[in-house]
Write a protein that holds these residues in place. Structure first.
Motif, PDB file in Angstrom:
ATOM      1  N   ASN A  46     -33.562  80.919 -80.005  1.00 52.10           N
ATOM      2  CA  ASN A  46     -34.141  79.745 -80.675  1.00 52.10           C
ATOM      3  C   ASN A  46     -33.348  79.373 -81.917  1.00 52.10           C
ATOM      4  O   ASN A  46     -33.167  78.193 -82.216  1.00 52.10           O
ATOM      5  CB  ASN A  46     -35.611  79.990 -81.034  1.00 52.10           C
ATOM      6  CG  ASN A  46     -36.530  79.790 -79.853  1.00 52.10           C
ATOM      7  OD1 ASN A  46     -36.227  79.038 -78.927  1.00 52.10           O
ATOM      8  ND2 ASN A  46     -37.666  80.455 -79.877  1.00 52.10           N
ATOM      9  N   ASN A  47     -32.853  80.378 -82.650  1.00 56.15           N
ATOM     10  CA  ASN A  47     -32.044  80.138 -83.841  1.00 56.15           C
ATOM     11  C   ASN A  47     -30.740  79.415 -83.483  1.00 56.15           C
ATOM     12  O   ASN A  47     -30.352  78.454 -84.143  1.00 56.15           O
ATOM     13  CB  ASN A  47     -31.759  81.458 -84.560  1.00 56.15           C
ATOM     14  CG  ASN A  47     -31.052  81.263 -85.877  1.00 56.15           C
ATOM     15  OD1 ASN A  47     -31.235  80.269 -86.561  1.00 56.15           O
ATOM     16  ND2 ASN A  47     -30.237  82.241 -86.248  1.00 56.15           N
ATOM     17  N   SER A  98     -31.575  75.790 -82.496  1.00 56.23           N
ATOM     18  CA  SER A  98     -31.924  74.940 -83.641  1.00 56.23           C
ATOM     19  C   SER A  98     -30.694  74.618 -84.479  1.00 56.23           C
ATOM     20  O   SER A  98     -30.568  73.502 -84.999  1.00 56.23           O
ATOM     21  CB  SER A  98     -33.017  75.568 -84.490  1.00 56.23           C
ATOM     22  OG  SER A  98     -32.548  76.685 -85.190  1.00 56.23           O
ATOM     23  N   GLN A  99     -29.756  75.564 -84.637  1.00 57.03           N
ATOM     24  CA  GLN A  99     -28.529  75.285 -85.386  1.00 57.03           C
ATOM     25  C   GLN A  99     -27.698  74.204 -84.702  1.00 57.03           C
ATOM     26  O   GLN A  99     -27.148  73.318 -85.358  1.00 57.03           O
ATOM     27  CB  GLN A  99     -27.710  76.558 -85.539  1.00 57.03           C
ATOM     28  CG  GLN A  99     -28.281  77.545 -86.537  1.00 57.03           C
ATOM     29  CD  GLN A  99     -27.424  78.805 -86.658  1.00 57.03           C
ATOM     30  OE1 GLN A  99     -26.254  78.809 -86.317  1.00 57.03           O
ATOM     31  NE2 GLN A  99     -28.035  79.872 -87.149  1.00 57.03           N
ATOM     32  N   GLU A 154     -28.814  71.874 -82.650  1.00 58.11           N
ATOM     33  CA  GLU A 154     -29.532  70.595 -82.741  1.00 58.11           C
ATOM     34  C   GLU A 154     -29.403  69.988 -84.142  1.00 58.11           C
ATOM     35  O   GLU A 154     -29.319  68.771 -84.278  1.00 58.11           O
ATOM     36  CB  GLU A 154     -31.004  70.786 -82.356  1.00 58.11           C
ATOM     37  CG  GLU A 154     -31.151  71.001 -80.866  1.00 58.11           C
ATOM     38  CD  GLU A 154     -32.582  71.312 -80.431  1.00 58.11           C
ATOM     39  OE1 GLU A 154     -33.457  71.533 -81.307  1.00 58.11           O
ATOM     40  OE2 GLU A 154     -32.807  71.373 -79.209  1.00 58.11           O
ATOM     41  N   LYS A 155     -29.364  70.811 -85.193  1.00 57.00           N
ATOM     42  CA  LYS A 155     -29.170  70.305 -86.566  1.00 57.00           C
ATOM     43  C   LYS A 155     -27.804  69.640 -86.694  1.00 57.00           C
ATOM     44  O   LYS A 155     -27.659  68.595 -87.326  1.00 57.00           O
ATOM     45  CB  LYS A 155     -29.285  71.433 -87.591  1.00 57.00           C
ATOM     46  CG  LYS A 155     -30.694  71.847 -87.884  1.00 57.00           C
ATOM     47  CD  LYS A 155     -30.699  72.978 -88.902  1.00 57.00           C
ATOM     48  CE  LYS A 155     -32.096  73.537 -89.096  1.00 57.00           C
ATOM     49  NZ  LYS A 155     -32.094  74.719 -89.986  1.00 57.00           N
ATOM     50  N   LYS A 156     -26.781  70.261 -86.085  1.00 60.00           N
ATOM     51  CA  LYS A 156     -25.427  69.706 -86.176  1.00 60.00           C
ATOM     52  C   LYS A 156     -25.289  68.428 -85.369  1.00 60.00           C
ATOM     53  O   LYS A 156     -24.505  67.551 -85.714  1.00 60.00           O
ATOM     54  CB  LYS A 156     -24.401  70.746 -85.719  1.00 60.00           C
ATOM     55  CG  LYS A 156     -24.224  71.865 -86.708  1.00 60.00           C
ATOM     56  CD  LYS A 156     -23.146  72.823 -86.295  1.00 60.00           C
ATOM     57  CE  LYS A 156     -23.029  73.933 -87.332  1.00 60.00           C
ATOM     58  NZ  LYS A 156     -21.947  74.863 -87.032  1.00 60.00           N
ATOM     59  N   ARG A 157     -26.037  68.333 -84.286  1.00 60.01           N
ATOM     60  CA  ARG A 157     -26.002  67.120 -83.464  1.00 60.01           C
ATOM     61  C   ARG A 157     -26.642  65.945 -84.161  1.00 60.01           C
ATOM     62  O   ARG A 157     -26.183  64.828 -84.052  1.00 60.01           O
ATOM     63  CB  ARG A 157     -26.751  67.348 -82.144  1.00 60.01           C
ATOM     64  CG  ARG A 157     -26.005  68.096 -81.098  1.00 60.01           C
ATOM     65  CD  ARG A 157     -26.873  68.167 -79.871  1.00 60.01           C
ATOM     66  NE  ARG A 157     -26.123  68.555 -78.720  1.00 60.01           N
ATOM     67  CZ  ARG A 157     -26.628  68.708 -77.521  1.00 60.01           C
ATOM     68  NH1 ARG A 157     -27.919  68.500 -77.327  1.00 60.01           N
ATOM     69  NH2 ARG A 157     -25.887  69.066 -76.507  1.00 60.01           N
ATOM     70  N   GLY A 158     -27.782  66.179 -84.811  1.00 57.68           N
ATOM     71  CA  GLY A 158     -28.589  65.101 -85.379  1.00 57.68           C
ATOM     72  C   GLY A 158     -28.267  64.864 -86.786  1.00 57.68           C
ATOM     73  O   GLY A 158     -28.209  63.947 -87.439  1.00 57.68           O
TER      74      GLY A 158
END
Length: 160
Positions: free
Chosen positions: A149-150, A153-154, A156-160
């Motif tokens: 999950n970590n 989430s990392q 997805e943060k870089k994508r968005g």
């Protein structure tokens, strides 16, 4: 008397024949049989195999199927931690889920174990593959769930 006996035998046979030819009562001819959905189950990898994997693995590769990332671990502590994501318990597989990644444990440059990673509601487990076919399934430990999950989430943060 013999003819009465023959008549009883013939009537009994005729009655049995009629009963065996009847269709089951209550079942409609236009009803389709109900489809049974089965969930695959595989034996879990045993403690001995998990211990051997812990002792032998010296590298880990994780290739994500739907994310633009892969992870390679060569640090002995990280590699051993990855083996600890394998719970000795059998998983509870409750649905049709897709694997998110392929996890490969490597020793001396050769893959010694591979598992597809499932991380979705009702599907939190590792499906071990042999010759690219499912062979065993183990529940994933909470530490493994947190690890994957970590990473997700990392990314997805870089994508968005």
């Amino acid at each position: 008397m013999a003819s009465t006996y023959k008549l009883i035998v013939v009537l009994s046979l005729a009655t049995m024949l009629c009963w065996s030819c009847k269709s089951e009562s209550g079942q409609k001819a236009d009803e389709a049989p109900k489809e049974v959905v089965t969930t695959p189950s595989y034996p879990p990898l045993g403690n001995e195999a998990i211990s051997k994997l812990y002792a032998d693995a010296d590298q880990v590769d994780i290739i994500f199927f739907y994310l633009p990332i892969s992870v390679n671990q060569e640090d002995p502590a990280s590699v051993k931690s990855t083996v600890l994501y394998v719970s000795p318990a059998a998983p509870q597989i409750t649905g049709q889920c897709k694997a998110i990644a392929r996890l490969s444990w490597i020793a001396e440059g050769a893959i010694i174990k591979e598992a597809d990673v499932f991380l979705d509601t009702g599907c939190i487990y590792l499906l071990f593959m042999e010759d690219n076919k499912p062979a065993a399934a183990n529940a994933m430990s909470p530490a493994g769930v947190e690890f994957f999950n970590n990473i997700i989430s990392q990314v997805e943060k870089k994508r968005g």
